[in-house]
Design an enzyme around this catalytic site. Structure first.
Site, PDB file in Angstrom:
ATOM      1  N   PRO A 122       0.826  -1.214   0.000  1.00  0.00           N
ATOM      2  CA  PRO A 122       0.000   0.000   0.000  1.00  0.00           C
ATOM      3  C   PRO A 122       0.863   1.269   0.000  1.00  0.00           C
ATOM      4  O   PRO A 122       1.974   1.253   0.524  1.00  0.00           O
ATOM      5  CB  PRO A 122      -0.789  -0.104   1.310  1.00  0.00           C
ATOM      6  CG  PRO A 122      -0.038  -1.063   2.169  1.00  0.00           C
ATOM      7  CD  PRO A 122       0.706  -1.981   1.251  1.00  0.00           C
ATOM      8  N   ARG A 145      -0.742   7.754   1.340  1.00  0.00           N
ATOM      9  CA  ARG A 145      -1.748   8.806   1.423  1.00  0.00           C
ATOM     10  C   ARG A 145      -2.968   8.620   0.537  1.00  0.00           C
ATOM     11  O   ARG A 145      -3.832   9.496   0.525  1.00  0.00           O
ATOM     12  CB  ARG A 145      -1.078  10.161   1.139  1.00  0.00           C
ATOM     13  CG  ARG A 145      -0.082  10.541   2.230  1.00  0.00           C
ATOM     14  CD  ARG A 145       0.671  11.826   2.006  1.00  0.00           C
ATOM     15  NE  ARG A 145       1.632  12.030   3.080  1.00  0.00           N
ATOM     16  CZ  ARG A 145       2.833  11.450   3.151  1.00  0.00           C
ATOM     17  NH1 ARG A 145       3.235  10.626   2.176  1.00  0.00           N
ATOM     18  NH2 ARG A 145       3.643  11.663   4.177  1.00  0.00           N
ATOM     19  N   ASN A 191      11.101   4.944  -1.619  1.00  0.00           N
ATOM     20  CA  ASN A 191      10.603   3.643  -1.180  1.00  0.00           C
ATOM     21  C   ASN A 191      11.657   2.850  -0.421  1.00  0.00           C
ATOM     22  O   ASN A 191      12.855   2.953  -0.693  1.00  0.00           O
ATOM     23  CB  ASN A 191      10.100   2.839  -2.383  1.00  0.00           C
ATOM     24  CG  ASN A 191       8.974   3.564  -3.099  1.00  0.00           C
ATOM     25  OD1 ASN A 191       8.384   4.489  -2.537  1.00  0.00           O
ATOM     26  ND2 ASN A 191       8.692   3.160  -4.320  1.00  0.00           N
ATOM     27  N   ASP A 230      11.224  -0.521  -0.150  1.00  0.00           N
ATOM     28  CA  ASP A 230      10.926  -1.916  -0.520  1.00  0.00           C
ATOM     29  C   ASP A 230      12.053  -2.585  -1.309  1.00  0.00           C
ATOM     30  O   ASP A 230      11.993  -3.784  -1.592  1.00  0.00           O
ATOM     31  CB  ASP A 230       9.605  -1.994  -1.296  1.00  0.00           C
ATOM     32  CG  ASP A 230       9.557  -1.044  -2.505  1.00  0.00           C
ATOM     33  OD1 ASP A 230      10.604  -0.803  -3.141  1.00  0.00           O
ATOM     34  OD2 ASP A 230       8.451  -0.538  -2.798  1.00  0.00           O
ATOM     35  N   HIS A 243      15.064   7.585   1.629  1.00  0.00           N
ATOM     36  CA  HIS A 243      14.543   7.330   2.964  1.00  0.00           C
ATOM     37  C   HIS A 243      15.128   6.077   3.599  1.00  0.00           C
ATOM     38  O   HIS A 243      14.528   5.483   4.488  1.00  0.00           O
ATOM     39  CB  HIS A 243      13.006   7.294   2.934  1.00  0.00           C
ATOM     40  CG  HIS A 243      12.396   8.630   2.598  1.00  0.00           C
ATOM     41  ND1 HIS A 243      11.101   8.817   2.209  1.00  0.00           N
ATOM     42  CD2 HIS A 243      12.959   9.876   2.613  1.00  0.00           C
ATOM     43  CE1 HIS A 243      10.876  10.107   1.988  1.00  0.00           C
ATOM     44  NE2 HIS A 243      11.989  10.767   2.216  1.00  0.00           N
TER      45      HIS A 243
HETATM   46  P1  OAD Z   1       2.159   8.793  -0.982  1.00  0.00           P
HETATM   47  O1  OAD Z   1       1.244   7.714  -0.503  1.00  0.00           O
HETATM   48  O2  OAD Z   1       2.182  10.063  -0.230  1.00  0.00           O
HETATM   49  O3  OAD Z   1       1.803   9.158  -2.495  1.00  0.00           O
HETATM   50  C1  OAD Z   1       1.619   8.172  -3.474  1.00  0.00           C
HETATM   51  C2  OAD Z   1       1.144   8.856  -4.747  1.00  0.00           C
HETATM   52  O4  OAD Z   1       1.090   7.888  -5.788  1.00  0.00           O
HETATM   53  C3  OAD Z   1      -0.246   9.471  -4.632  1.00  0.00           C
HETATM   54  O5  OAD Z   1      -0.243  10.715  -5.296  1.00  0.00           O
HETATM   55  C4  OAD Z   1      -1.137   8.458  -5.380  1.00  0.00           C
HETATM   56  O6  OAD Z   1      -2.236   9.075  -6.012  1.00  0.00           O
HETATM   57  C5  OAD Z   1      -0.183   7.913  -6.403  1.00  0.00           C
HETATM   58  N1  OAD Z   1      -0.435   6.534  -6.826  1.00  0.00           N
HETATM   59  C6  OAD Z   1      -0.782   5.465  -6.081  1.00  0.00           C
HETATM   60  N2  OAD Z   1      -0.836   4.343  -6.808  1.00  0.00           N
HETATM   61  C7  OAD Z   1      -0.510   4.707  -8.075  1.00  0.00           C
HETATM   62  C8  OAD Z   1      -0.385   4.009  -9.315  1.00  0.00           C
HETATM   63  N3  OAD Z   1      -0.576   2.687  -9.414  1.00  0.00           N
HETATM   64  N4  OAD Z   1      -0.031   4.713 -10.408  1.00  0.00           N
HETATM   65  C9  OAD Z   1       0.172   6.060 -10.345  1.00  0.00           C
HETATM   66  N5  OAD Z   1       0.084   6.764  -9.219  1.00  0.00           N
HETATM   67  C10 OAD Z   1      -0.261   6.105  -8.095  1.00  0.00           C
HETATM   68  O7  OAD Z   1       3.617   8.128  -1.087  1.00  0.00           O
HETATM   69  P2  OAD Z   1       5.043   8.882  -1.200  1.00  0.00           P
HETATM   70  O8  OAD Z   1       4.913  10.131  -1.994  1.00  0.00           O
HETATM   71  O9  OAD Z   1       6.024   7.884  -1.639  1.00  0.00           O
HETATM   72  O10 OAD Z   1       8.251   7.979   4.397  1.00  0.00           O
HETATM   73  O11 OAD Z   1       5.292   9.256   0.329  1.00  0.00           O
HETATM   74  C11 OAD Z   1       6.485   9.886   0.704  1.00  0.00           C
HETATM   75  C12 OAD Z   1       6.953   9.439   2.071  1.00  0.00           C
HETATM   76  O12 OAD Z   1       5.909   9.598   3.023  1.00  0.00           O
HETATM   77  C13 OAD Z   1       7.313   7.972   2.156  1.00  0.00           C
HETATM   78  O13 OAD Z   1       8.626   7.721   1.734  1.00  0.00           O
HETATM   79  C14 OAD Z   1       7.107   7.631   3.605  1.00  0.00           C
HETATM   80  C15 OAD Z   1       5.926   8.501   3.949  1.00  0.00           C
HETATM   81  O14 OAD Z   1       5.943   9.031   5.226  1.00  0.00           O
HETATM   82  C16 OAD Z   1       8.998   6.968   4.930  1.00  0.00           C
HETATM   83  O15 OAD Z   1       8.808   5.787   4.671  1.00  0.00           O
HETATM   84  C17 OAD Z   1      10.093   7.357   5.832  1.00  0.00           C
END
Ligand code: OAD
Ligand code: ZN
Length: 286
Positions: free
Chosen positions: A38, A41, A112, A114, A131
């Site tokens: 997952p 946000r 990420n 992962d 990160h």
């Molecule tokens: P977010 O969950 O904040 O954002 C994910 C984005 O990807 C959102 O804009 C979704 O709409 C989009 N999205 C999801 N699935 C998708 C798909 N299949 N194709 C295209 N877009 C998709 O995740 P990050 O931006 O990575 O910190 O979050 C940043 C950091 O916040 C993470 O590294 C984490 C968290 O706190 C740590 O792990 C330390």
């Protein structure tokens, strides 16, 4: 739709026009959701929404260093669920690997943890894990470093009430993986590599030689979120995401491209545009 088709055609054109054009990727959790991990946000499926069962005062507390010190349980539960090893890279990961195979990859900045970039076969020199990762641990008090297993072996717990937390043999404080929590610094490699890459992007001759692809991130967490903003204006940027975000929304540039949709779908269509579909299919099935 039309806008996506236009973005695919235009990016394909730009990549073919300059046969040596190199790509810098800036990615987040959205590129791994199709792997069964997952993101954070997304309103229904995101981790922060579904962490309620962990009884957190606020969702981000699971990655908060002060909260961890008081109550490490939620992080252990999350780590057990997300621990690398049981997931396979997505089509988009293999699409990035193709750029390495074609000698056209400059860098992947990933938020990420992962490690699916490496699992897709991308070499460490190209990857910047902004990160951090689970590969090693440190004591939150005296900073002593510990090998991967010191934390990993503690994830073997049956119930949350029986967790034997990993502790420092020197000062008895908690140890945690070298994953960047809120309140901790990003790795030096993040700043050093970006300084290098930025210098290259700023070079006079770089305008048509580099393209920045931002994918699967909400651009909500700094300092990572400022990378697209710092890309020099003459360098082409493209956002591949389910929604418009960050610098692409707030300071849209005339030359920006946007693919609104899934990263795997974009990977498929761009690979077709580049004549790489067979190669991509092969990588995905190996
Ligand atoms: P977010 O969950 O904040 O954002 C994910 C984005 O990807 C959102 O804009 C979704 O709409 C989009 N999205 C999801 N699935 C998708 C798909 N299949 N194709 C295209 N877009 C998709 O995740 P990050 O931006 O990575 O910190 O979050 C940043 C950091 O916040 C993470 O590294 C984490 C968290 O706190 C740590 O792990 C330390
Ligand atoms: Zn210690």
């Amino acid at each position: 739709d039309d806008a996506n088709l236009k973005a695919v055609k235009k990016l394909g054109f730009l990549l073919r026009k300059t046969s040596g054009a190199n790509v810098i990727f800036m990615v987040g959790a959205g590129i791994s959701t199709s792997c069964g991990i997952p993101d954070f946000r997304s309103p229904e499926t995101g981790l922060y929404r579904n962490l309620a069962k962990l009884n957190l005062p606020f969702a981000e507390a699971v990655f908060d260093i002060d909260f961890f010190e008081e109550n490490p349980k939620p992080f252990y539960t999350l780590a057990k669920e997300l621990y690398p090893g049981k997931f396979k890279p997505s089509k988009f990961h293999f699409f990035m690997k193709l750029f390495q195979d074609e000698n056209r990859l400059r860098r992947i900045y990933t938020q990420n943890i992962d490690t699916l970039e490496a699992q897709a076969g991308i070499n460490a020199e190209y990857i910047v894990e902004a990160h951090g990762n689970f590969a090693s641990n440190h004591c939150i008090k005296c900073k002593k470093q510990f090998p991967m297993n010191y934390f990993k072996e503690k994830l073997d717990f049956k119930t949350e009430d029986s967790i034997d937390f990993a502790r420092c043999d020197h000062c008895k404080s908690l140890i945690k993986p070298n994953i960047v929590f809120f309140g901790e610094n990003l790795p030096a490699r993040f700043f050093d590599t970006w300084e290098d890459d930025l210098e290259t992007l700023e070079d006079k001759s770089s305008a048509s030689e580099y393209i920045v692809i931002v994918a699967g991130t909400s651009l909500a967490v700094y300092p990572f979120a400022s990378l697209p903003h710092e890309v020099p204006a003459k360098i082409r940027r493209i956002l591949i995401n389910k929604e418009m975000v960050g610098s692409f929304a707030q300071e849209k540039r005339k030359t920006d491209l946007m693919f609104k949709g899934s990263t795997d779908d974009a990977a498929q269509r761009l690979a077709e545009e580049m004549g790489w579909s067979e190669k991509l299919k092969k990588l995905c099935n190996e």
